[in-house]
Motif scaffolding. Structure first.
Motif, PDB file in Angstrom:
ATOM      1  N   SER A  77      36.854  57.877  48.741  1.00  8.13           N
ATOM      2  CA  SER A  77      36.981  58.871  49.815  1.00  8.13           C
ATOM      3  C   SER A  77      37.139  60.263  49.215  1.00  8.13           C
ATOM      4  CB  SER A  77      38.177  58.559  50.713  1.00  8.13           C
ATOM      5  OG  SER A  77      39.399  58.892  50.068  1.00  8.13           O
ATOM      6  N   GLY A  78      36.772  61.245  50.013  1.00  8.32           N
ATOM      7  CA  GLY A  78      36.872  62.617  49.548  1.00  8.32           C
ATOM      8  C   GLY A  78      38.303  63.070  49.339  1.00  8.32           C
ATOM      9  N   MET A  79      39.182  62.682  50.246  1.00  2.00           N
ATOM     10  CA  MET A  79      40.576  63.121  50.145  1.00  2.00           C
ATOM     11  C   MET A  79      41.248  62.579  48.890  1.00  2.00           C
ATOM     12  SD  MET A  79      41.567  65.362  52.166  1.00  2.00           S
ATOM     13  CE  MET A  79      43.240  65.252  51.524  1.00  2.00           C
ATOM     14  N   GLU A  80      40.910  61.339  48.518  1.00  2.00           N
ATOM     15  CA  GLU A  80      41.469  60.764  47.296  1.00  2.00           C
ATOM     16  C   GLU A  80      41.123  61.638  46.090  1.00  2.00           C
ATOM     17  OE1 GLU A  80      41.698  55.956  47.482  1.00  2.00           O
ATOM     18  OE2 GLU A  80      39.690  56.823  47.391  1.00  2.00           O
ATOM     19  N   PHE A  81      39.873  62.059  46.045  1.00  2.00           N
ATOM     20  CA  PHE A  81      39.458  62.856  44.898  1.00  2.00           C
ATOM     21  C   PHE A  81      40.070  64.249  44.937  1.00  2.00           C
ATOM     22  CE2 PHE A  81      36.425  65.724  42.724  1.00  2.00           C
ATOM     23  CZ  PHE A  81      36.639  65.249  41.439  1.00  2.00           C
ATOM     24  N   ILE A  82      40.158  64.845  46.105  1.00  2.00           N
ATOM     25  CA  ILE A  82      40.771  66.176  46.217  1.00  2.00           C
ATOM     26  C   ILE A  82      42.220  66.125  45.732  1.00  2.00           C
ATOM     27  CG2 ILE A  82      41.617  67.909  47.852  1.00  2.00           C
ATOM     28  CD1 ILE A  82      38.646  68.186  47.167  1.00  2.00           C
ATOM     29  N   ILE A  86      42.076  65.854  41.852  1.00  2.00           N
ATOM     30  CA  ILE A  86      41.624  67.027  41.092  1.00  2.00           C
ATOM     31  C   ILE A  86      42.646  68.165  41.124  1.00  2.00           C
ATOM     32  CG2 ILE A  86      40.377  68.356  42.852  1.00  2.00           C
ATOM     33  CD1 ILE A  86      38.083  68.628  40.820  1.00  2.00           C
ATOM     34  N   LYS A  87      43.568  68.104  42.068  1.00  2.00           N
ATOM     35  CA  LYS A  87      44.614  69.129  42.126  1.00  2.00           C
ATOM     36  C   LYS A  87      45.580  69.025  40.946  1.00  2.00           C
ATOM     37  CE  LYS A  87      44.654  69.761  47.161  1.00  2.00           C
ATOM     38  NZ  LYS A  87      45.401  69.503  48.420  1.00  2.00           N
ATOM     39  N   ASP A 130      30.745  70.106  52.388  1.00  2.00           N
ATOM     40  CA  ASP A 130      31.990  70.868  52.398  1.00  2.00           C
ATOM     41  C   ASP A 130      32.872  70.473  51.210  1.00  2.00           C
ATOM     42  OD1 ASP A 130      31.175  72.093  54.723  1.00  2.00           O
ATOM     43  OD2 ASP A 130      32.296  70.746  56.038  1.00  2.00           O
ATOM     44  N   LEU A 131      32.857  69.190  50.883  1.00  2.00           N
ATOM     45  CA  LEU A 131      33.649  68.696  49.765  1.00  2.00           C
ATOM     46  C   LEU A 131      33.181  69.317  48.453  1.00  2.00           C
ATOM     47  CD1 LEU A 131      35.885  66.737  48.877  1.00  2.00           C
ATOM     48  CD2 LEU A 131      34.116  64.985  48.603  1.00  2.00           C
ATOM     49  N   CYS A 132      31.877  69.440  48.290  1.00  2.00           N
ATOM     50  CA  CYS A 132      31.318  70.067  47.089  1.00  2.00           C
ATOM     51  C   CYS A 132      31.851  71.491  46.939  1.00  2.00           C
ATOM     52  CB  CYS A 132      29.793  70.070  47.177  1.00  2.00           C
ATOM     53  SG  CYS A 132      28.963  70.876  45.776  1.00  2.00           S
ATOM     54  N   LYS A 133      31.826  72.228  48.032  1.00  2.00           N
ATOM     55  CA  LYS A 133      32.318  73.609  48.017  1.00  2.00           C
ATOM     56  C   LYS A 133      33.811  73.660  47.700  1.00  2.00           C
ATOM     57  CE  LYS A 133      30.631  76.249  51.200  1.00  2.00           C
ATOM     58  NZ  LYS A 133      30.379  76.903  52.527  1.00  2.00           N
ATOM     59  N   GLU A 134      34.570  72.716  48.280  1.00  2.00           N
ATOM     60  CA  GLU A 134      36.012  72.680  48.061  1.00  2.00           C
ATOM     61  C   GLU A 134      36.349  72.357  46.606  1.00  2.00           C
ATOM     62  OE1 GLU A 134      40.027  70.630  50.034  1.00  2.00           O
ATOM     63  OE2 GLU A 134      38.043  70.250  50.887  1.00  2.00           O
ATOM     64  N   ILE A 135      35.582  71.443  46.019  1.00  2.00           N
ATOM     65  CA  ILE A 135      35.791  71.091  44.607  1.00  2.00           C
ATOM     66  C   ILE A 135      35.615  72.323  43.729  1.00  2.00           C
ATOM     67  CG2 ILE A 135      34.836  69.796  42.642  1.00  2.00           C
ATOM     68  CD1 ILE A 135      34.108  67.571  44.708  1.00  2.00           C
ATOM     69  N   LYS A 136      34.574  73.100  43.995  1.00  2.00           N
ATOM     70  CA  LYS A 136      34.298  74.289  43.172  1.00  2.00           C
ATOM     71  C   LYS A 136      35.373  75.354  43.352  1.00  2.00           C
ATOM     72  CE  LYS A 136      31.389  74.743  40.811  1.00  2.00           C
ATOM     73  NZ  LYS A 136      31.251  74.367  39.383  1.00  2.00           N
ATOM     74  N   ILE A 137      35.990  75.396  44.530  1.00  2.00           N
ATOM     75  CA  ILE A 137      37.077  76.352  44.758  1.00  2.00           C
ATOM     76  C   ILE A 137      38.327  75.919  43.996  1.00  2.00           C
ATOM     77  CG2 ILE A 137      38.672  77.271  46.490  1.00  2.00           C
ATOM     78  CD1 ILE A 137      36.331  77.160  48.493  1.00  2.00           C
ATOM     79  N   LEU A 138      38.650  74.630  44.094  1.00  2.00           N
ATOM     80  CA  LEU A 138      39.844  74.109  43.431  1.00  2.00           C
ATOM     81  C   LEU A 138      39.699  74.061  41.915  1.00  2.00           C
ATOM     82  CD1 LEU A 138      40.736  71.135  45.815  1.00  2.00           C
ATOM     83  CD2 LEU A 138      42.060  73.231  45.491  1.00  2.00           C
ATOM     84  N   SER A 139      38.488  73.764  41.454  1.00  2.00           N
ATOM     85  CA  SER A 139      38.252  73.600  40.020  1.00  2.00           C
ATOM     86  C   SER A 139      36.882  74.160  39.653  1.00  2.00           C
ATOM     87  CB  SER A 139      38.344  72.114  39.638  1.00  2.00           C
ATOM     88  OG  SER A 139      38.139  71.938  38.261  1.00  2.00           O
ATOM     89  N   PRO A 140      36.776  75.492  39.516  1.00  2.00           N
ATOM     90  CA  PRO A 140      35.480  76.130  39.263  1.00  2.00           C
ATOM     91  C   PRO A 140      34.757  75.594  38.029  1.00  2.00           C
ATOM     92  CG  PRO A 140      37.146  77.770  39.800  1.00  2.00           C
ATOM     93  CD  PRO A 140      37.873  76.472  39.613  1.00  2.00           C
TER      94      PRO A 140
END
Length: 213
Positions: free
Chosen positions: A41-46, A49-50, A70-80
């Motif tokens: 799931s996406g939330m597990e990975f978010i 990665i935090k 949206d998840l792709c964009k969020e990943i790049k924000i959290l971990s460029p």
């Protein structure tokens, strides 16, 4: 370059365990790649990665809990610094391009060969935008919109197109432009015909893709 690191931390995000298992087996003997985790799931990975370092993630954009784009964009924000490599069954050109716009470093279809996957991983880690062979062919083909060309619009049609995209009703457009509602409806029908679409939602989508609004 990330590819110069002694060990590359890789993660897999896919809601199909069989896909995760296949990728894990493929990467099992790659000494410079370490699978930091696999997630369904996406939330597990978010959440992961935090607090954890990931150099590259293989991301399925069809997930049960999150929109993959949206998840792709969020990943790049959290971990460029994390490379996002989309691994998907979706072969639509518009989806491929949207993934790149949201920060993905590459796009592969799930029917890609093991060699293609490894090559794309290394190219992404080397700072390149990378694709599997079939995705390259899809990108190289002009889209229906490109073949059709951009419709020639009058100044009034451009005004009405913009107002439609702003969500203004026919009555509102008529008041704003000092036209009769019937005239506005005529322009609306002409726009649908020129763009060869059946409804306003499709009209706005095509107009955005062509940079008209």
């Amino acid at each position: 370059m990330l590819q110069d690191k002694d060990v590359i931390e890789l993660a897999i995000v896919d809601d199909h365990p069989v896909v995760i298992e296949g990728v894990l087996k493929l990467l099992d003997n790659k000494e410079h790649l370490r699978v930091a985790g696999s997630f369904t799931s996406g939330m597990e990975f978010i959440d992961f990665i935090k607090t954890s370092k990931v150099d590259i993630v293989l991301l399925d954009i069809s997930l049960p809990d999150r929109n993959g784009m949206d998840l792709c964009k969020e990943i790049k924000i959290l971990s460029p610094g994390t490379c996002v490599l989309v691994l998907s069954n979706h072969s639509e050109r518009s989806i491929i391009m949207q993934a790149l716009q949201n920060g993905a470093s590459g796009y592969l279809l799930k029917n890609a060969s093991p060699t293609e996957l490894i090559t794309c991983i290394h190219e992404a880690l080397g700072g390149q935008i990378t694709f599997s062979r079939e995705v390259k062919e899809i990108i190289a083909r002009p889209s229906v919109i490109e073949l059709r060309g951009i419709p020639q619009l009058t100044k009034r049609e451009k005004e009405i197109l913009q107002l439609i995209s702003d969500g203004i009703t026919t009555a509102g457009i008529a008041t704003q432009l000092s036209l009769s509602p019937l005239t506005v409806e005529t322009h609306r029908r002409n726009l649908l015909q020129k763009f060869e679409v059946k409804n306003v939602a499709a009209l706005i989508k095509v107009a955005v893709q062509q940079g008209l609004i």
